[in-house]
Design an enzyme around this catalytic site. Structure first.
Site, PDB file in Angstrom:
ATOM      1  N   HIS A 133      39.772  43.154  50.502  1.00 22.53           N
ATOM      2  CA  HIS A 133      38.521  42.647  49.936  1.00 22.53           C
ATOM      3  C   HIS A 133      38.435  42.888  48.429  1.00 22.53           C
ATOM      4  CE1 HIS A 133      34.467  41.162  50.086  1.00 22.53           C
ATOM      5  NE2 HIS A 133      33.943  42.296  49.675  1.00 22.53           N
ATOM      6  N   SER A 164      32.261  39.233  46.330  1.00 25.59           N
ATOM      7  CA  SER A 164      31.490  39.578  47.525  1.00 25.59           C
ATOM      8  C   SER A 164      30.036  39.112  47.395  1.00 25.59           C
ATOM      9  CB  SER A 164      31.585  41.085  47.773  1.00 25.59           C
ATOM     10  OG  SER A 164      31.202  41.410  49.084  1.00 25.59           O
TER      11      SER A 164
END
Length: 279
Positions: free
Chosen positions: A259, A107
């Site tokens: 994610h 991320s």
């Protein structure tokens, strides 16, 4: 019996801020490549706990907590910019004379990895971006200016406190069943530090926009892009745009992941990373 992996934890001061790190070494069959792991926003080295032992069977693995997060210092004088975060990575590599470094960034950590590769390409052998942040603009000037107002800071802190850790975790995973009380506790605990929200306000003020397309086009470092098909935070379209902009990149998509790929698919992730090194 001798354990297969030796590990230790410590702190180092770089750019006048204390950085916590974990260091893992295989006792046999050690590769000369070093994995340096960079976590994402609102996270820490804890998010790599399943991936680390898989990679550390054959490689030196180092995972750091960025300033403001995890067990690193919650400094209110450090400038929380991506440039500074990248410089910390460079200084860490230099301080320990690390060679053949492979950055693994999740991320926000993916954006920091890219910036590090752009600033100091000679230090970085390869990059692995797991749901890597890209194409996000800097906060609007009005938001940045208003963050200096006492009542606005109060509302920002109130918003963070209302943002439920469990709900956030349910958003970032595909397999909801892995979100249990222990996971909620471990991800939520570092956020309770008394200076954590002050650091996040500074990050809001200092964070530059992500690298522009033309800036990424000059990054020759080989990059592996790993994405969960069901990523709701950094969508798969971002991965395809990165694939276009980065000159030397390949994409792997996981059907059953969101994610937090390192939480949901650590074995497959480790396998793909190791295969990437041999290409």
């Amino acid at each position: 019996m001798t354990t297969a992996i030796t590990e230790h934890t410590s702190n180092i001061t770089l750019l006048n801020v204390q950085l916590y790190y974990e260091w893992y070494e295989p006792n046999v069959h050690r590769s000369n490549q070093v994995f340096l792991l960079i976590h994402g926003f609102l996270s820490s080295t804890y998010s790599f706990r399943y991936l680390i032992p898989l990679l550390a069977k054959t490689h030196t693995v180092i995972s750091i907590d960025l300033p403001g997060f995890g067990k690193s210092e919650k400094s209110t004088s450090f400038r929380y910019s991506y440039k500074n975060y990248s410089q910390l990575i460079i200084d860490f590599i230099t301080a320990f004379s690390l060679k053949h470094v492979v950055l693994i960034g999740h991320s926000m950590g993916g954006q920091i990895a890219l910036r590090t590769a752009k600033i100091a390409p000679a230090l970085i052998e390869r990059c692995v971006l797991i749901g890597g942040s890209a194409y996000l603009k800097r906060a609007k000037k009005a938001v940045i200016y208003s963050s200096y107002l006492p009542f606005v800071s109060f509302f920002i802190k109130k918003w963070f406190k209302k943002n439920d850790v469990k709900e956030n975790l349910l958003t970032v995973v595909y397999n909801k069943s892995i979100v249990n009380e222990n996971l909620i506790k471990e991800y939520g605990e570092p956020l309770q530090h008394k200076r954590f929200l002050d650091c996040m306000i500074r990050l809001l003020r200092h964070r530059e926009g992500d690298l522009l397309s033309e800036e990424m086009q000059s990054i020759a470092t080989p990059c592996l892009l790993v994405w969960g098909k069901h990523d709701k935070v950094i969508p798969l379209t971002t991965a395809h745009n990165l694939l276009t902009d980065l000159p030397n990149a390949k994409l792997v998509v996981y059907e059953d992941a969101g994610h937090l790929v390192s939480e949901e698919q650590p074995e497959k992730l480790a396998k793909d990373i190791l295969e990437f090194l041999n290409e």
